[in-house]
Design a protein around this motif. Structure first.
Motif, PDB file in Angstrom:
ATOM      1  N   PRO A 124      45.592  56.068   7.709  1.00 24.15           N
ATOM      2  CA  PRO A 124      44.137  56.093   7.784  1.00 24.15           C
ATOM      3  C   PRO A 124      43.459  56.100   6.409  1.00 24.15           C
ATOM      4  N   VAL A 125      44.246  56.156   5.345  1.00 23.18           N
ATOM      5  CA  VAL A 125      43.670  56.200   3.998  1.00 23.18           C
ATOM      6  C   VAL A 125      44.052  54.927   3.251  1.00 23.18           C
ATOM      7  N   ARG A 126      43.028  54.223   2.769  1.00 22.53           N
ATOM      8  CA  ARG A 126      43.238  53.034   1.936  1.00 22.53           C
ATOM      9  C   ARG A 126      42.786  53.387   0.525  1.00 22.53           C
ATOM     10  N   THR A 127      43.592  53.052  -0.451  1.00 19.33           N
ATOM     11  CA  THR A 127      43.286  53.406  -1.835  1.00 19.33           C
ATOM     12  C   THR A 127      42.893  52.160  -2.623  1.00 19.33           C
ATOM     13  N   ASN A 128      41.767  52.252  -3.322  1.00 24.83           N
ATOM     14  CA  ASN A 128      41.294  51.173  -4.180  1.00 24.83           C
ATOM     15  C   ASN A 128      41.228  51.687  -5.610  1.00 24.83           C
ATOM     16  N   ASN A 129      41.755  50.915  -6.537  1.00 23.03           N
ATOM     17  CA  ASN A 129      41.606  51.215  -7.962  1.00 23.03           C
ATOM     18  C   ASN A 129      40.473  50.348  -8.479  1.00 23.03           C
ATOM     19  N   VAL A 130      39.459  50.987  -9.041  1.00 20.95           N
ATOM     20  CA  VAL A 130      38.277  50.264  -9.508  1.00 20.95           C
ATOM     21  C   VAL A 130      38.040  50.606 -10.968  1.00 20.95           C
ATOM     22  N   SER A 131      37.764  49.585 -11.764  1.00 24.16           N
ATOM     23  CA  SER A 131      37.433  49.784 -13.174  1.00 24.16           C
ATOM     24  C   SER A 131      35.944  49.536 -13.371  1.00 24.16           C
ATOM     25  N   PHE A 132      35.245  50.557 -13.811  1.00 22.39           N
ATOM     26  CA  PHE A 132      33.833  50.420 -14.148  1.00 22.39           C
ATOM     27  C   PHE A 132      33.726  50.053 -15.617  1.00 22.39           C
ATOM     28  N   ILE A 133      32.923  49.059 -15.905  1.00 26.98           N
ATOM     29  CA  ILE A 133      32.667  48.665 -17.291  1.00 26.98           C
ATOM     30  C   ILE A 133      31.244  49.100 -17.619  1.00 26.98           C
ATOM     31  N   LEU A 134      31.105  49.802 -18.735  1.00 31.20           N
ATOM     32  CA  LEU A 134      29.811  50.332 -19.139  1.00 31.20           C
ATOM     33  C   LEU A 134      29.443  49.841 -20.521  1.00 31.20           C
ATOM     34  N   GLN A 135      28.145  49.756 -20.779  1.00 30.76           N
ATOM     35  CA  GLN A 135      27.601  49.349 -22.068  1.00 30.76           C
ATOM     36  C   GLN A 135      26.714  50.479 -22.565  1.00 30.76           C
ATOM     37  N   LYS A 136      26.859  50.821 -23.837  1.00 32.25           N
ATOM     38  CA  LYS A 136      26.029  51.876 -24.419  1.00 32.25           C
ATOM     39  C   LYS A 136      24.623  51.333 -24.626  1.00 32.25           C
ATOM     40  N   SER A 137      23.647  52.123 -24.223  1.00 29.94           N
ATOM     41  CA  SER A 137      22.251  51.743 -24.357  1.00 29.94           C
ATOM     42  C   SER A 137      21.510  52.949 -24.927  1.00 29.94           C
ATOM     43  N   GLY A 138      21.298  52.946 -26.236  1.00 31.61           N
ATOM     44  CA  GLY A 138      20.697  54.111 -26.887  1.00 31.61           C
ATOM     45  C   GLY A 138      21.675  55.265 -26.856  1.00 31.61           C
ATOM     46  N   ASP A 139      21.249  56.387 -26.283  1.00 28.00           N
ATOM     47  CA  ASP A 139      22.124  57.559 -26.158  1.00 28.00           C
ATOM     48  C   ASP A 139      22.849  57.614 -24.819  1.00 28.00           C
ATOM     49  N   SER A 140      22.575  56.672 -23.940  1.00 26.78           N
ATOM     50  CA  SER A 140      23.182  56.727 -22.605  1.00 26.78           C
ATOM     51  C   SER A 140      24.095  55.523 -22.374  1.00 26.78           C
ATOM     52  N   TRP A 141      24.774  55.542 -21.245  1.00 25.18           N
ATOM     53  CA  TRP A 141      25.671  54.464 -20.841  1.00 25.18           C
ATOM     54  C   TRP A 141      25.157  53.888 -19.533  1.00 25.18           C
ATOM     55  N   LEU A 142      25.247  52.553 -19.387  1.00 26.75           N
ATOM     56  CA  LEU A 142      24.848  51.887 -18.154  1.00 26.75           C
ATOM     57  C   LEU A 142      26.021  51.083 -17.618  1.00 26.75           C
ATOM     58  N   ILE A 143      26.158  51.038 -16.312  1.00 24.85           N
ATOM     59  CA  ILE A 143      27.253  50.327 -15.662  1.00 24.85           C
ATOM     60  C   ILE A 143      26.912  48.840 -15.598  1.00 24.85           C
ATOM     61  N   THR A 144      27.782  48.009 -16.164  1.00 23.61           N
ATOM     62  CA  THR A 144      27.577  46.566 -16.098  1.00 23.61           C
ATOM     63  C   THR A 144      28.414  45.922 -14.995  1.00 23.61           C
ATOM     64  N   SER A 145      29.486  46.589 -14.590  1.00 19.72           N
ATOM     65  CA  SER A 145      30.338  46.051 -13.535  1.00 19.72           C
ATOM     66  C   SER A 145      31.175  47.182 -12.948  1.00 19.72           C
ATOM     67  N   PRO A 146      31.406  47.231 -11.683  1.00 21.47           N
ATOM     68  CA  PRO A 146      30.821  46.413 -10.619  1.00 21.47           C
ATOM     69  C   PRO A 146      29.406  46.892 -10.302  1.00 21.47           C
ATOM     70  N   THR A 147      28.549  45.946  -9.969  1.00 21.85           N
ATOM     71  CA  THR A 147      27.179  46.303  -9.637  1.00 21.85           C
ATOM     72  C   THR A 147      26.973  46.448  -8.144  1.00 21.85           C
ATOM     73  N   TYR A 148      27.873  45.892  -7.352  1.00 22.96           N
ATOM     74  CA  TYR A 148      27.782  46.047  -5.896  1.00 22.96           C
ATOM     75  C   TYR A 148      28.799  47.062  -5.413  1.00 22.96           C
ATOM     76  N   VAL A 149      28.494  47.734  -4.338  1.00 31.65           N
ATOM     77  CA  VAL A 149      29.330  48.818  -3.826  1.00 31.65           C
ATOM     78  C   VAL A 149      30.285  48.256  -2.759  1.00 31.65           C
ATOM     79  N   TYR A 150      31.184  47.378  -3.169  1.00 33.96           N
ATOM     80  CA  TYR A 150      32.130  46.765  -2.237  1.00 33.96           C
ATOM     81  C   TYR A 150      33.372  47.620  -2.033  1.00 33.96           C
ATOM     82  N   TRP A 151      33.685  48.455  -2.971  1.00 38.10           N
ATOM     83  CA  TRP A 151      34.953  49.162  -3.015  1.00 38.10           C
ATOM     84  C   TRP A 151      35.026  50.377  -2.104  1.00 38.10           C
ATOM     85  N   ILE A 152      33.926  50.726  -1.445  1.00 39.83           N
ATOM     86  CA  ILE A 152      33.920  51.874  -0.536  1.00 39.83           C
ATOM     87  C   ILE A 152      34.337  51.446   0.870  1.00 39.83           C
ATOM     88  N   TYR A 153      34.242  50.171   1.172  1.00 42.62           N
ATOM     89  CA  TYR A 153      34.482  49.729   2.550  1.00 42.62           C
ATOM     90  C   TYR A 153      35.899  49.277   2.753  1.00 42.62           C
TER      91      TYR A 153
END
Length: 153
Positions: A124-153
């Motif tokens: 009943p458990v499916r495991t997904n390995n997902v790599s988030f890619i982030l870009q620094k923007s000023g003092d914070s970080w923003l996610i550039t990929s993945p932008t869609y939430v496909y990995w939860i389903y």
């Protein structure tokens, strides 16, 4: 006392002890609140993004995404891709993995465990390995990929 009655008594005692042990284990291992990481780190950004999705705060989650002009991603389209199957906090769990930071770019690996009802002979458990890619923007970080939430389903 007959030996069959004694056997049933012992069997009932063992079952009762197992039920009590299960209740104790559930009480002890109940989900503890996660330690929130600093928001100005790649791990903290991904953690807060995932928490916002878990809590159904989609505007907050969307704010952690990079608004690169080439993506042409707007909030309404992003929410629309979630569809009617909005992820619930009981259907998935994410664990932070290795983080690699190179200059103004970072990669945060997560392991997502998705719980789906299934038959008696399937996992009943499916495991997904997902790599988030982030870009620094000023003092914070923003996610550039993945932008869609496909990995939860």
């Amino acid at each position: 006392m007959k030996s069959s009655n004694r056997l049933l008594l012992w069997f009932g005692a063992v079952i009762g002890a197992l039920i009590a042990l299960s209740i104790i284990l559930v009480a002890v291992t109940a989900r503890q609140p996660e330690k929130t990481l600093p928001e100005n780190t790649p791990e903290g950004t991904v953690q807060r993004y995932l928490l916002a999705i878990t809590n159904g705060d989609y505007q907050k989650a969307f704010a952690y995404l990079s608004q690169a002009p080439q993506a042409r991603l707007n909030y309404d389209d992003w929410v629309r891709q979630l569809g009617n199957n909005r992820p619930s906090s009981s259907s998935w769990k994410a664990s932070l993995g290795k983080t690699t930071v190179t200059g103004n770019q970072a990669t945060v690996n997560i392991v997502v465990s998705v719980f789906t009802p299934s038959g008696p002979f399937s996992d009943p458990v499916r495991t997904n390995n997902v790599s988030f890619i982030l870009q620094k923007s000023g003092d914070s970080w923003l996610i550039t990929s993945p932008t869609y939430v496909y990995w939860i389903y």
